[in-house]
Design a protein around this motif. Structure first.
Motif, short mmCIF file in Angstrom:
data_model
loop_
_atom_site.label_atom_id
_atom_site.label_comp_id
_atom_site.label_asym_id
_atom_site.label_seq_id
_atom_site.Cartn_x
_atom_site.Cartn_y
_atom_site.Cartn_z
N ILE A 33 0.81 -1.24 0.09
CA ILE A 33 0.10 0.05 -0.03
C ILE A 33 0.61 1.52 -0.08
CG2 ILE A 33 -1.65 1.30 1.17
CD1 ILE A 33 -2.67 -1.31 2.36
N TYR A 34 1.99 1.34 0.94
CA TYR A 34 2.80 2.41 1.19
C TYR A 34 4.00 2.55 0.44
CZ TYR A 34 -0.83 3.14 4.60
OH TYR A 34 -1.99 3.22 5.26
N GLY A 35 4.36 1.55 -0.15
CA GLY A 35 5.80 1.32 -0.82
C GLY A 35 6.78 1.07 0.13
N ILE A 36 7.89 1.34 -0.13
CA ILE A 36 9.28 1.15 0.52
C ILE A 36 9.07 2.01 1.90
CG2 ILE A 36 11.63 0.94 0.66
CD1 ILE A 36 11.60 -0.10 -2.15
N GLN A 37 9.04 1.33 3.21
CA GLN A 37 8.97 2.23 4.15
C GLN A 37 10.27 1.89 4.99
OE1 GLN A 37 6.56 4.66 4.92
NE2 GLN A 37 6.07 4.19 3.09
N PRO A 38 11.06 2.87 5.57
CA PRO A 38 12.24 2.48 6.55
C PRO A 38 11.70 1.93 7.84
CG PRO A 38 11.94 4.86 6.37
CD PRO A 38 11.12 4.18 5.42
N VAL A 39 12.37 0.83 8.24
CA VAL A 39 12.20 0.39 9.70
C VAL A 39 13.06 1.12 10.65
CG1 VAL A 39 11.95 -1.70 11.26
CG2 VAL A 39 11.43 -1.63 8.73
N THR A 40 12.46 2.00 11.45
CA THR A 40 13.28 2.58 12.54
C THR A 40 13.38 1.90 13.67
OG1 THR A 40 12.50 4.84 11.75
CG2 THR A 40 13.34 4.86 13.63
N ASN A 41 14.53 1.94 14.28
CA ASN A 41 14.98 1.35 15.64
C ASN A 41 14.83 -0.26 15.68
OD1 ASN A 41 15.39 3.78 17.28
ND2 ASN A 41 12.98 3.82 17.34
N ALA A 42 15.39 -0.94 14.20
CA ALA A 42 15.46 -2.21 14.20
C ALA A 42 17.02 -2.56 14.93
CB ALA A 42 15.66 -2.64 12.84
N LYS A 43 16.76 -3.65 15.46
CA LYS A 43 18.12 -4.13 16.26
C LYS A 43 19.05 -5.21 15.16
CE LYS A 43 18.94 -7.40 19.40
NZ LYS A 43 18.51 -7.81 20.90
N VAL A 44 20.19 -4.75 14.80
CA VAL A 44 20.93 -5.64 13.64
C VAL A 44 22.36 -6.02 14.85
CG1 VAL A 44 22.41 -5.36 11.89
CG2 VAL A 44 20.20 -3.94 11.92
N THR A 45 22.14 -7.37 15.01
CA THR A 45 23.37 -7.89 15.79
C THR A 45 24.16 -8.70 14.59
OG1 THR A 45 21.70 -8.31 17.33
CG2 THR A 45 23.86 -9.65 17.46
N VAL A 46 25.52 -8.04 14.44
CA VAL A 46 26.38 -8.56 13.60
C VAL A 46 27.31 -9.46 14.57
CG1 VAL A 46 28.26 -8.24 12.12
CG2 VAL A 46 26.40 -6.75 12.08
N SER A 47 27.38 -10.80 13.74
CA SER A 47 28.31 -11.85 14.50
C SER A 47 29.35 -12.32 13.63
CB SER A 47 27.28 -12.67 15.10
OG SER A 47 26.68 -13.59 14.16
N LYS A 48 30.41 -13.08 14.62
CA LYS A 48 31.29 -13.78 13.93
C LYS A 48 31.69 -15.07 14.89
CE LYS A 48 34.78 -14.82 11.00
NZ LYS A 48 34.33 -15.42 9.72
N PHE A 103 8.66 -10.06 11.59
CA PHE A 103 9.36 -11.31 11.80
C PHE A 103 11.03 -10.93 11.72
CE2 PHE A 103 5.27 -12.83 10.36
CZ PHE A 103 5.19 -13.95 11.06
N SER A 104 11.63 -11.77 12.52
CA SER A 104 13.28 -11.58 12.45
C SER A 104 13.65 -12.16 11.25
CB SER A 104 13.98 -12.13 13.81
OG SER A 104 13.69 -13.36 13.91
N LYS A 105 14.90 -11.66 10.83
CA LYS A 105 15.62 -12.42 9.60
C LYS A 105 16.87 -12.46 10.02
CE LYS A 105 15.73 -11.82 4.83
NZ LYS A 105 14.98 -10.92 3.64
N ASP A 106 17.77 -13.67 9.44
CA ASP A 106 19.15 -14.06 9.58
C ASP A 106 19.65 -13.65 8.04
OD1 ASP A 106 18.91 -14.82 12.18
OD2 ASP A 106 18.58 -16.81 11.62
N SER A 142 17.87 -20.24 14.42
CA SER A 142 18.16 -18.80 13.93
C SER A 142 19.34 -18.21 14.84
CB SER A 142 16.61 -17.84 14.35
OG SER A 142 16.99 -16.41 14.22
N LEU A 143 20.11 -17.16 14.19
CA LEU A 143 21.06 -16.35 14.86
C LEU A 143 20.17 -15.51 15.95
CD1 LEU A 143 23.32 -15.13 12.01
CD2 LEU A 143 23.62 -16.79 13.58
N CYS A 144 19.04 -14.98 15.93
CA CYS A 144 18.30 -14.23 16.63
C CYS A 144 17.98 -14.87 17.97
CB CYS A 144 16.95 -13.65 16.01
SG CYS A 144 17.39 -12.58 14.30
N GLY A 145 18.04 -16.15 17.74
CA GLY A 145 17.47 -16.85 19.15
C GLY A 145 18.93 -17.10 19.96
#
Length: 147
Positions: A33-48, A103-106, A142-145
């Motif tokens: 409906i609204y097109g591409i919308q930014p997601v504010t305050n998303a938590k991004v966890t980068v890991s190695k 939904f979280s995404k890896d 999932s990495l998120c878990g």
């Protein structure tokens, strides 16, 4: 495995990856409906993964435009790309992206090259299920878990 073993493995990793590359994340929702919308305050966890048991991670948060600041990460020298037969000219990292009502995404095997800022665009799907507690259970794979 002891902390001393982890410290030794981390030092080896940093020695083998003496240069710096960067990752920036752009997190958005592609609304029909609204097109591409930014997601504010998303938590991004980068890991190695270091060794077989330890993860080193850094948590970022997206701004009003759905972007994170560039994250500096250790990587191999770009000079390796000039060596014939060298299959590893970058370092790889993983990320977990989470935001309320989505939904979280890896994301696996994000390539990081020396002196280059890579942009990772992440489209999150909305979680519109009524029973959010049952539907927000994290997948064991999932990495998120993990955090």
């Amino acid at each position: 495995m002891s902390y001393a073993n982890f410290q030794e493995m981390l030092e080896i990793y940093l020695t083998e990856n003496p240069k710096t590359g960067y990752i920036t994340f752009q997190v958005y929702h592609d609304s029909p409906i609204y097109g591409i919308q930014p997601v504010t305050n998303a938590k991004v966890t980068v890991s190695k993964l270091i060794g077989d048991e330890y993860y080193v991670s850094k948590v970022l948060t997206t701004d009003i435009d759905g972007k994170t600041d560039p994250l500096p990460l250790p990587t191999v020298s770009g000079k390796l790309s000039t060596t014939p037969g060298n299959p590893k000219i970058y370092s790889e990292y993983n990320a977990c992206i989470e935001a309320p009502n989505f939904f979280s995404k890896d994301v696996f095997d994000i390539s990081v090259f020396e002196n280059i800022t890579s942009m990772q665009s992440i489209n999150l799907l909305p979680n519109t299920m009524e029973n959010t507690n049952a539907n927000n259970k994290r997948d064991q794979q999932s990495l998120c878990g993990m955090w």
